[in-house]
Design a protein around this motif. Sequence first.
Motif, short mmCIF file in Angstrom:
data_model
loop_
_atom_site.label_atom_id
_atom_site.label_comp_id
_atom_site.label_asym_id
_atom_site.label_seq_id
_atom_site.Cartn_x
_atom_site.Cartn_y
_atom_site.Cartn_z
N GLY A 101 0.83 -1.20 0.00
CA GLY A 101 0.00 0.00 0.00
C GLY A 101 0.86 1.25 0.00
O GLY A 101 1.89 1.31 0.67
N PHE A 102 0.44 2.22 -0.79
CA PHE A 102 1.10 3.53 -0.78
C PHE A 102 0.05 4.58 -1.09
O PHE A 102 -1.11 4.26 -1.40
CB PHE A 102 2.28 3.57 -1.78
CG PHE A 102 1.91 3.24 -3.20
CD1 PHE A 102 1.74 1.93 -3.60
CD2 PHE A 102 1.73 4.25 -4.14
CE1 PHE A 102 1.39 1.63 -4.92
CE2 PHE A 102 1.40 3.96 -5.45
CZ PHE A 102 1.22 2.64 -5.84
N VAL A 103 0.43 5.83 -0.97
CA VAL A 103 -0.52 6.93 -1.17
C VAL A 103 -0.15 7.67 -2.45
O VAL A 103 1.01 8.06 -2.63
CB VAL A 103 -0.51 7.90 0.03
CG1 VAL A 103 -1.51 9.03 -0.19
CG2 VAL A 103 -0.85 7.15 1.32
N ARG A 104 -1.12 7.81 -3.32
CA ARG A 104 -0.89 8.54 -4.58
C ARG A 104 -1.97 9.60 -4.72
O ARG A 104 -3.16 9.26 -4.69
CB ARG A 104 -0.94 7.56 -5.76
CG ARG A 104 -0.71 8.22 -7.10
CD ARG A 104 -0.63 7.20 -8.22
NE ARG A 104 -0.50 7.88 -9.50
CZ ARG A 104 -1.42 7.85 -10.47
NH1 ARG A 104 -2.52 7.14 -10.31
NH2 ARG A 104 -1.24 8.51 -11.58
N ASP A 105 -1.58 10.85 -4.87
CA ASP A 105 -2.53 11.96 -4.95
C ASP A 105 -3.51 11.92 -3.78
O ASP A 105 -4.72 12.16 -3.95
CB ASP A 105 -3.30 11.91 -6.28
CG ASP A 105 -2.38 12.07 -7.50
OD1 ASP A 105 -1.29 12.67 -7.33
OD2 ASP A 105 -2.73 11.60 -8.58
N GLY A 106 -3.02 11.56 -2.61
CA GLY A 106 -3.84 11.58 -1.41
C GLY A 106 -4.72 10.37 -1.20
O GLY A 106 -5.36 10.24 -0.15
N ALA A 107 -4.76 9.46 -2.16
CA ALA A 107 -5.63 8.28 -2.06
C ALA A 107 -4.78 7.02 -1.94
O ALA A 107 -3.67 6.94 -2.46
CB ALA A 107 -6.55 8.20 -3.27
N PRO A 108 -5.33 6.00 -1.26
CA PRO A 108 -4.57 4.76 -1.09
C PRO A 108 -4.57 3.93 -2.37
O PRO A 108 -5.52 3.93 -3.13
CB PRO A 108 -5.34 4.04 0.02
CG PRO A 108 -6.75 4.53 -0.13
CD PRO A 108 -6.65 5.95 -0.61
N VAL A 109 -3.47 3.22 -2.58
CA VAL A 109 -3.35 2.26 -3.67
C VAL A 109 -2.78 0.97 -3.08
O VAL A 109 -1.83 1.03 -2.29
CB VAL A 109 -2.40 2.76 -4.78
CG1 VAL A 109 -2.33 1.74 -5.92
CG2 VAL A 109 -2.85 4.11 -5.30
N VAL A 110 -3.39 -0.16 -3.41
CA VAL A 110 -2.92 -1.46 -2.90
C VAL A 110 -2.68 -2.38 -4.09
O VAL A 110 -3.60 -2.67 -4.86
CB VAL A 110 -3.96 -2.10 -1.95
CG1 VAL A 110 -3.47 -3.47 -1.48
CG2 VAL A 110 -4.24 -1.19 -0.77
N LEU A 111 -1.43 -2.82 -4.26
CA LEU A 111 -1.09 -3.68 -5.39
C LEU A 111 -0.42 -4.96 -4.89
O LEU A 111 0.40 -4.92 -3.97
CB LEU A 111 -0.13 -2.94 -6.34
CG LEU A 111 -0.67 -1.66 -6.99
CD1 LEU A 111 0.42 -1.02 -7.85
CD2 LEU A 111 -1.92 -1.96 -7.81
N PRO A 112 -0.76 -6.10 -5.53
CA PRO A 112 -0.05 -7.33 -5.18
C PRO A 112 1.32 -7.34 -5.84
O PRO A 112 1.45 -6.92 -7.00
CB PRO A 112 -0.95 -8.42 -5.77
CG PRO A 112 -1.65 -7.76 -6.92
CD PRO A 112 -1.78 -6.30 -6.57
N THR A 113 2.32 -7.82 -5.14
CA THR A 113 3.65 -7.90 -5.73
C THR A 113 4.48 -8.94 -4.98
O THR A 113 4.16 -9.31 -3.86
CB THR A 113 4.35 -6.52 -5.71
OG1 THR A 113 5.55 -6.58 -6.49
CG2 THR A 113 4.71 -6.07 -4.31
N LEU A 114 5.53 -9.44 -5.63
CA LEU A 114 6.43 -10.40 -4.99
C LEU A 114 7.36 -9.68 -4.02
O LEU A 114 7.64 -8.50 -4.18
CB LEU A 114 7.27 -11.11 -6.05
CG LEU A 114 6.52 -12.03 -7.01
CD1 LEU A 114 7.44 -12.50 -8.13
CD2 LEU A 114 5.94 -13.23 -6.26
N TYR A 115 7.86 -10.43 -3.05
CA TYR A 115 8.86 -9.87 -2.14
C TYR A 115 9.85 -10.96 -1.78
O TYR A 115 9.58 -12.16 -1.94
CB TYR A 115 8.20 -9.31 -0.86
CG TYR A 115 7.55 -10.38 -0.01
CD1 TYR A 115 6.25 -10.81 -0.29
CD2 TYR A 115 8.24 -10.99 1.03
CE1 TYR A 115 5.66 -11.81 0.46
CE2 TYR A 115 7.64 -12.00 1.79
CZ TYR A 115 6.35 -12.40 1.49
OH TYR A 115 5.77 -13.39 2.23
N GLY A 116 11.00 -10.52 -1.30
CA GLY A 116 12.01 -11.44 -0.76
C GLY A 116 12.51 -10.88 0.56
O GLY A 116 12.42 -9.67 0.79
N ARG A 117 13.01 -11.76 1.44
CA ARG A 117 13.52 -11.30 2.74
C ARG A 117 14.99 -11.68 2.88
O ARG A 117 15.38 -12.80 2.56
CB ARG A 117 12.73 -11.94 3.89
CG ARG A 117 13.19 -11.46 5.27
CD ARG A 117 12.37 -12.06 6.41
NE ARG A 117 12.69 -13.44 6.65
CZ ARG A 117 13.68 -13.87 7.46
NH1 ARG A 117 14.44 -13.00 8.09
NH2 ARG A 117 13.90 -15.16 7.63
#
Lengths: 234, 234
Positions: free
Chosen positions: B56-72
Amino acid sequence: MKFAMEGTMQDATEESRPAAYAPTDRTVPTRSAKRASYDKALVHAILDEGYVCHLGFVRDGAPVVLPTLYGRVGERLYIHGSTGSRPLRMTGQADPGLPVCLTVTHVDGLVLARSTFHHSINYRSVVVHGIAHEVTDPEERWLALDALVDHVVPGRAADSRPANSKELAATAVIRLDLEEVSAKVRTGGANDEPEDLALPHWAGVIPLRKGYEAPVPNDDLTPGIELPDYLATL
Amino acid sequence: MKFAMEGTMQDATEESRPAAYAPTDRTVPTRSAKRASYDKALVHAILDEGYVCHLGFVRDGAPVVLPTLYGRVGERLYIHGSTGSRPLRMTGQADPGLPVCLTVTHVDGLVLARSTFHHSINYRSVVVHGIAHEVTDPEERWLALDALVDHVVPGRAADSRPANSKELAATAVIRLDLEEVSAKVRTGGANDEPEDLALPHWAGVIPLRKGYEAPVPNDDLTPGIELPDYLATL
């Protein structure tokens, strides 16, 4: 304005309803545009196959993403929770509602390419942007609560004790209309560069399996109560 | 300041490292607090069992939630993507970085209670709040890209062609440190009200099954290349 729009939608016949959501700046991806779709039937199918979404909202200027259950009734998504939980409390307090982004993702397979770069995931996702509104109409709240239960296990709402007044008072329901919506889908095998095809690495897809294991009865289940058909056939 | 903190962490022995993340206002839930945990081992286990997060991040004041891969890698999470994708481009442009919320959720079972109200889901989730930074150090970028591939299929990074300079130039890597982190876990059966126990409804848990199906080789796979052991034993 809002009421008029709702009236228009309710008066429309099935035939006159658009079969796709209108793309917006937020729902047109900056890349992999060929994987994007605005088809309502596809969006509904992806939403109906899942029941856990990731709900994003902004709190004190920072993003928050929480997993939560959802239900769908036509072009409306419903979420519920404790009246004390943050996004539900914030929705009730916000005027005209809380800007949210609701995302549902199904991971269908691992895509292994000869090159690290072309590794991928087969998936289907739906992203919904909009303003969440608290639902206060008692009839719509019942509709939403039943939809939430039946979305997870079809038929279960009719086979459980409905919420009593104390439970209803502790439960907030919010609604998000399906208006600014997109789906994204990747299918198929690995797309390697032509010059990599002869490399000695295995390439293909590992499909993911999802399903249910044998039901585990509660320790305190009354003897003699058998598993209902709608659970046995899940 | 940042470098000093990193130096301190690297110099610390295993014994002196705290075994839990420090709770903050954002990571203490307003409800179901007994389900929350800050235990590092639990957080790592939940993160390592998955590979798709919702960012999740904020773009133009609104939330955006995108699925994505991650590694640790230790106490760092890595995400990658096209240099043209929105969250990665925004991270590179933001100073000192992009506020994000990264959430990983495993759904383990459906909890069916006699009352609609006490229906639930058994799940394990991790929520990470923080500032995502673009990774520009070439060595750390390689570490991250290998971690991303090996997080999905352990052993695969060594058995595929590494990224070439053109591919590296097209790929952005961002890092999110595990500092403000919480896990939330629900296990067990339905918790009905005492007065509901005798109701004639089945109660218990439907566990969810996850796994892999038989690998599907690419149509253009060179004959004679067999499935490697690390895929056969997935």
